[in-house]
Design a protein around this motif. Structure first.
Motif, PDB file in Angstrom:
ATOM      1  N   ALA A   1      -6.793 -16.172 -14.979  1.00  0.00           N
ATOM      2  CA  ALA A   1      -5.846 -16.642 -15.992  1.00  0.00           C
ATOM      3  C   ALA A   1      -5.988 -15.832 -17.276  1.00  0.00           C
ATOM      4  O   ALA A   1      -4.985 -15.463 -17.907  1.00  0.00           O
ATOM      5  N   ARG A   2      -7.226 -15.523 -17.672  1.00  0.00           N
ATOM      6  CA  ARG A   2      -7.430 -14.726 -18.881  1.00  0.00           C
ATOM      7  C   ARG A   2      -6.787 -13.361 -18.734  1.00  0.00           C
ATOM      8  O   ARG A   2      -6.179 -12.845 -19.670  1.00  0.00           O
ATOM      9  N   ARG A   3      -6.938 -12.776 -17.559  1.00  0.00           N
ATOM     10  CA  ARG A   3      -6.373 -11.447 -17.360  1.00  0.00           C
ATOM     11  C   ARG A   3      -4.851 -11.487 -17.466  1.00  0.00           C
ATOM     12  O   ARG A   3      -4.233 -10.598 -18.049  1.00  0.00           O
ATOM     13  N   HIS A   4      -4.240 -12.525 -16.908  1.00  0.00           N
ATOM     14  CA  HIS A   4      -2.782 -12.641 -16.965  1.00  0.00           C
ATOM     15  C   HIS A   4      -2.315 -12.807 -18.412  1.00  0.00           C
ATOM     16  O   HIS A   4      -1.380 -12.128 -18.856  1.00  0.00           O
ATOM     17  N   VAL A   5      -2.980 -13.699 -19.145  1.00  0.00           N
ATOM     18  CA  VAL A   5      -2.592 -13.920 -20.541  1.00  0.00           C
ATOM     19  C   VAL A   5      -2.859 -12.667 -21.362  1.00  0.00           C
ATOM     20  O   VAL A   5      -2.042 -12.276 -22.212  1.00  0.00           O
TER      21      VAL A   5
ATOM     22  N   ARG B   1      -3.796 -10.557  -7.734  1.00  0.00           N
ATOM     23  CA  ARG B   1      -4.452 -10.490  -9.036  1.00  0.00           C
ATOM     24  C   ARG B   1      -5.821  -9.806  -8.960  1.00  0.00           C
ATOM     25  O   ARG B   1      -6.276  -9.214  -9.936  1.00  0.00           O
ATOM     26  N   ASP B   2      -6.456  -9.886  -7.790  1.00  0.00           N
ATOM     27  CA  ASP B   2      -7.791  -9.292  -7.643  1.00  0.00           C
ATOM     28  C   ASP B   2      -7.745  -7.834  -7.191  1.00  0.00           C
ATOM     29  O   ASP B   2      -8.795  -7.196  -7.056  1.00  0.00           O
ATOM     30  N   THR B   3      -6.563  -7.306  -6.952  1.00  0.00           N
ATOM     31  CA  THR B   3      -6.405  -5.912  -6.524  1.00  0.00           C
ATOM     32  C   THR B   3      -5.822  -5.121  -7.689  1.00  0.00           C
ATOM     33  O   THR B   3      -4.680  -5.365  -8.092  1.00  0.00           O
ATOM     34  N   PRO B   4      -6.570  -4.218  -8.297  1.00  0.00           N
ATOM     35  CA  PRO B   4      -6.114  -3.548  -9.521  1.00  0.00           C
ATOM     36  C   PRO B   4      -4.710  -2.961  -9.436  1.00  0.00           C
ATOM     37  O   PRO B   4      -3.929  -3.088 -10.390  1.00  0.00           O
ATOM     38  N   ALA B   5      -4.349  -2.343  -8.331  1.00  0.00           N
ATOM     39  CA  ALA B   5      -3.038  -1.706  -8.224  1.00  0.00           C
ATOM     40  C   ALA B   5      -1.901  -2.710  -8.177  1.00  0.00           C
ATOM     41  O   ALA B   5      -0.744  -2.369  -8.444  1.00  0.00           O
ATOM     42  N   TRP B   6      -2.217  -3.967  -7.831  1.00  0.00           N
ATOM     43  CA  TRP B   6      -1.187  -4.996  -7.671  1.00  0.00           C
ATOM     44  C   TRP B   6      -1.301  -6.107  -8.713  1.00  0.00           C
ATOM     45  O   TRP B   6      -0.490  -7.027  -8.744  1.00  0.00           O
ATOM     46  N   ALA B   7      -2.303  -6.024  -9.573  1.00  0.00           N
ATOM     47  CA  ALA B   7      -2.683  -7.164 -10.406  1.00  0.00           C
ATOM     48  C   ALA B   7      -1.575  -7.661 -11.325  1.00  0.00           C
ATOM     49  O   ALA B   7      -1.500  -8.856 -11.635  1.00  0.00           O
ATOM     50  N   ASP B   8      -0.715  -6.756 -11.778  1.00  0.00           N
ATOM     51  CA  ASP B   8       0.313  -7.152 -12.747  1.00  0.00           C
ATOM     52  C   ASP B   8       1.683  -7.391 -12.106  1.00  0.00           C
ATOM     53  O   ASP B   8       2.679  -7.530 -12.817  1.00  0.00           O
ATOM     54  N   LEU B   9       1.740  -7.442 -10.774  1.00  0.00           N
ATOM     55  CA  LEU B   9       3.015  -7.688 -10.105  1.00  0.00           C
ATOM     56  C   LEU B   9       3.532  -9.088 -10.444  1.00  0.00           C
ATOM     57  O   LEU B   9       2.829 -10.082 -10.229  1.00  0.00           O
ATOM     58  N   PRO B  10       4.736  -9.213 -10.958  1.00  0.00           N
ATOM     59  CA  PRO B  10       5.304 -10.536 -11.190  1.00  0.00           C
ATOM     60  C   PRO B  10       5.407 -11.318  -9.879  1.00  0.00           C
ATOM     61  O   PRO B  10       5.796 -10.760  -8.842  1.00  0.00           O
TER      62      PRO B  10
ATOM     63  N   ALA C   1       0.815  -1.206   0.000  1.00  0.00           N
ATOM     64  CA  ALA C   1       0.000   0.000   0.000  1.00  0.00           C
ATOM     65  C   ALA C   1       0.855   1.265   0.000  1.00  0.00           C
ATOM     66  O   ALA C   1       0.374   2.347  -0.360  1.00  0.00           O
ATOM     67  N   VAL C   2       2.136   1.099   0.357  1.00  0.00           N
ATOM     68  CA  VAL C   2       3.057   2.236   0.409  1.00  0.00           C
ATOM     69  C   VAL C   2       3.930   2.295  -0.834  1.00  0.00           C
ATOM     70  O   VAL C   2       4.084   3.344  -1.468  1.00  0.00           O
ATOM     71  N   LYS C   3       4.510   1.152  -1.212  1.00  0.00           N
ATOM     72  CA  LYS C   3       5.421   1.118  -2.358  1.00  0.00           C
ATOM     73  C   LYS C   3       5.422  -0.278  -2.974  1.00  0.00           C
ATOM     74  O   LYS C   3       5.449  -1.274  -2.257  1.00  0.00           O
TER      75      LYS C   3
END
Length: 266
Positions: free
Chosen positions: A155-159, A74-83, A48-50
């Motif tokens: 999975a669809r969102r990740h792909v 994956r369900d949190t928009p701000a974190w969804a694309d974190l590897p 939530a900070v960085k």
């Protein structure tokens, strides 16, 4: 372009000993910006900070599992694309397949080798640098139309994220093969990207339908699957799939496979 030694890593590991082993392995690769968290809740507070560039996690934590952790990401928009990379001694597909479905750069065993770590970090850098690599690439996928079929919205969102990172802009989605058929019959596609295991109509049945009953029987079909039953995979190949890509997969693997499939079609 982001280099491996510049990666900022969040490591979720309840064992102090294991955390030190992993940190030492990362240090061998030049990564010294590693923050250790004992619980998933501790990580979420920090996020939530960085945001880091990459999250490593054990499978079993005191407050949740690594599976719960990655699905929260994956369900949190701000974190969804974190590897995300899972590190676990677990080998049972029942526990690992949901992590594969959520989208992970790699699943590393305990203990893991430097070669396995290098591959996982390479997949991460390919993902993080994909848009810059796309600008330098001869591939131009922006005008191509792709159909993405998977019963897991996560999975669809990740792909979809990976496809967008390598240049695709026109992406249709379906929840399973049965939902894909009306799209196949009403829209021309340059590529079909499908999962294997789906309810109502699985990937094999969809491939058979496209090859035998649709008006675009020659469209390249790339199947993504964690399936390890060789008999089933052989049946899929016999049905006419163009290529099979294992989960988890790297961004550059997808780029190269798609490029090859489209080149072969031409």
């Amino acid at each position: 372009m982001l280099e491996v030694e510049h990666l900022i890593v969040a490591l979720v590991e309840p064992s102090h000993v294991q955390a030190q082993i992993i940190k030492a392995a990362l240090a061998e690769r030049g990564i010294d910006q590693v923050t250790v968290y004992e619980t998933g809740a501790d990580l979420f507070t920090a996020l939530a900070v960085k945001l880091p560039d990459l999250v490593f996690s054990a499978l079993y934590l005191s407050d949740m599992t690594g599976t719960d952790l990655v699905y929260t990401l994956r369900d949190t928009p701000a974190w969804a694309d974190l590897p995300f990379i899972l590190i676990s001694s677990e080998t049972n597909p029942y526990y690992l397949d949901p992590v594969r479905q959520a989208g992970t750069m790699a699943i590393l065993p305990k203990p893991f080798s430097q070669a396995q770590l290098t591959m996982a970090l390479g997949n991460t850098l390919d993902f993080l640098n994909a848009e810059q690599l796309d600008n330098d690439s001869a591939d131009d996928f922006a005008d191509l139309v792709v159909l993405l079929v998977d019963d897991s919205s996560t999975a669809r969102r990740h792909v979809r994220t990976i496809l967008e990172k390598i240049g695709f802009e026109k992406i249709f989605e379906a929840n399973n093969g049965l939902e894909a058929i009306p799209l196949i019959n009403s829209q021309l596609f340059d590529l079909v990207f499908t999962d294997y295991n789906m309810p109502q109509m699985d990937g094999r049945a969809l491939v058979e339908y496209i090859r035998k009953e649709s008006m675009q029987s020659s469209v390249p079909i790339l199947m993504v699957s964690s399936e390890d039953n060789q008999g089933r995979l052989a049946a899929v190949e016999a049905a006419g799939v163009s290529a099979i890509c294992d989960k988890p997969f790297g961004t550059e693997v997808v780029r190269k496979l798609v490029g090859q499939l489209l080149a072969n079609r031409e």
